[in-house]
Design a protein around this motif. Structure first.
Motif, PDB file in Angstrom:
ATOM      1  N   PHE A  20       0.794  -1.228   0.000  1.00 23.46           N
ATOM      2  CA  PHE A  20       0.000   0.000   0.000  1.00 23.46           C
ATOM      3  C   PHE A  20       0.826   1.278   0.000  1.00 23.46           C
ATOM      4  O   PHE A  20       0.274   2.367  -0.157  1.00 23.46           O
ATOM      5  CB  PHE A  20      -0.917   0.028   1.230  1.00 23.46           C
TER       6      PHE A  20
ATOM      7  N   LEU B 126      -2.599   3.724  -2.255  1.00 28.34           N
ATOM      8  CA  LEU B 126      -3.607   3.349  -1.277  1.00 28.34           C
ATOM      9  C   LEU B 126      -4.946   3.931  -1.719  1.00 28.34           C
ATOM     10  O   LEU B 126      -5.119   5.142  -1.788  1.00 28.34           O
ATOM     11  CB  LEU B 126      -3.237   3.872   0.116  1.00 28.34           C
TER      12      LEU B 126
ATOM     13  N   ASP C   1      -8.579  -0.467  -1.093  1.00 24.99           N
ATOM     14  CA  ASP C   1      -7.687  -1.219  -0.207  1.00 24.99           C
ATOM     15  C   ASP C   1      -8.154  -1.145   1.242  1.00 24.99           C
ATOM     16  O   ASP C   1      -7.702  -1.924   2.079  1.00 24.99           O
ATOM     17  CB  ASP C   1      -6.268  -0.651  -0.287  1.00 24.99           C
TER      18      ASP C   1
END
Length: 260
Positions: A126, A130, A172
Motif C-alpha cells: 500500500f 492506497l 484497499d
C-alpha cells in the motif's frame, strides 16, 4: 482561457511542502486546539471540576493521576474553562494518531505513542498506492469536510498515492467517520466484507473512535472498532486536515515513527 492561465501562473506553487525534508513546519491556525495539557502541580487534591465538566467523560482521575482518553475528547475547551486554577491548556501539536485504541488513553504527563507504519508486506503493498472508500456512518459532515480538504490543491493527497474510490470492491481499505448509527451498522459491515484482502480500516474523528458527543446513545454503536477491526485511530472533533494527513503518512511509513 488566457486569463485563467495567467491567474494560475500568478498564484504560483500552492501545495504545502510537508513532509518533504527542509520544508517549513506547518503553521496551525490561531484557534487550533491540540491535545489538552494538564499542569498537575496546580491541581488541588480534591478538585474534580474538569472531570465533571467533560461532556464525554474523557477525563478521569485515578491514584492521583489525571488520565485523558483522546478517543473521547472533543477538544471543546470545557475542561479548561471549568478549571479554577487555569491548569489546563491546549498544545499546538497536530500529531495525535495512534495504531492501538489503548494508546489513546494517556496520563497527563505521558507522551502519545504515535502511529507506527504497517508491517513490511502491507507497507510494500500500500505504500505507493492506497485506495480508500470513505464511509460516513452517521457523521455530522465535520470530519468528512476535513477529509475532503486533503484532496484540494493546497494539500494534494494524491501526490502520496492516496486517493478515494467509489466502491469498496476497488478499495484497499475504509476510512470511516461518524459514530456508526444503527441504520449504518449493516451497511458498514457490507462495505468491509466487500473489500478485497488484505484490507485496512481507518477511523477518523471522536465519533468514529468512541461515539463522540453521542456516546452510549441507544441508536449508535460507539465507534467503528465495535463493528470492524481498526488499524488507525485519528482523534479530533473534527481532526484538523494536518492531523489526518500526518496519520495517513505515518501508517504508510512516509514519516519516521520517532519523528515528532
Amino acid at each position: 482561457m488566457i486569463k485563467s492561465l495567467i491567474t494560475r501562473f500568478q498564484q504560483g506553487y500552492r501545495t504545502i511542502g510537508y513532509p518533504d525534508p527542509g520544508a517549513p513546519e506547518p503553521v496551525m491556525p490561531a484557534r487550533f486546539r491540540g491535545r489538552p495539557v494538564f499542569d498537575s502541580s496546580k491541581c488541588p487534591a480534591d478538585c474534580r471540576q474538569c472531570v465533571d465538566a467533560c461532556p464525554t467523560q474523557a477525563i478521569t482521575i485515578a491514584d492521583g493521576k489525571i488520565k485523558l482518553d483522546l478517543g473521547r475528547c472533543l477538544f471543546c475547551d470545557d475542561c479548561a474553562q471549568a478549571c479554577p486554577e487555569h491548569a489546563i491548556t491546549h498544545s499546538r501539536d497536530y500529531r495525535l494518531t495512534v495504531r492501538q485504541a489503548s494508546d489513546l488513553i494517556v496520563n497527563s504527563d505521558q507522551e502519545i505513542k504515535l502511529a507506527a507504519a504497517l508491517d513490511g508486506k502491507l507497507r510494500k503493498l500500500f505504500g505507493r498506492s492506497l485506495q480508500l472508500r470513505q464511509v460516513s456512518a452517521g457523521g455530522c459532515n465535520g470530519c468528512e469536510s476535513d477529509v475532503n480538504v486533503l484532496t484540494t490543491i493546497g494539500w494534494d493527497l494524491s501526490r502520496f498515492g492516496i486517493s478515494f474510490v467509489a466502491s469498496p470492491r476497488h478499495a484497499d481499505g475504509l476510512l470511516i467517520t461518524g459514530p456508526v448509527t444503527e441504520n449504518m451498522k449493516q451497511a458498514l459491515k457490507i462495505a468491509y466484507d466487500a473489500l478485497p484482502d488484505p484490507k485496512i480500516v481507518i477511523a477518523v474523528g471522536a465519533c468514529a473512535l468512541s461515539g463522540g458527543p453521542y456516546i452510549n446513545h441507544s441508536e449508535v454503536n460507539n465507534g467503528a472498532a465495535n463493528i470492524v477491526p481498526v488499524d488507525l485511530f485519528i482523534p479530533g472533533c473534527p481532526p484538523h486536515p494536518m492531523t489526518i494527513l500526518d496519520g495517513l503518512l505515518r501508517l504508510l511509513g512516509k514519516i519516521e515513527a520517532g519523528k515528532s
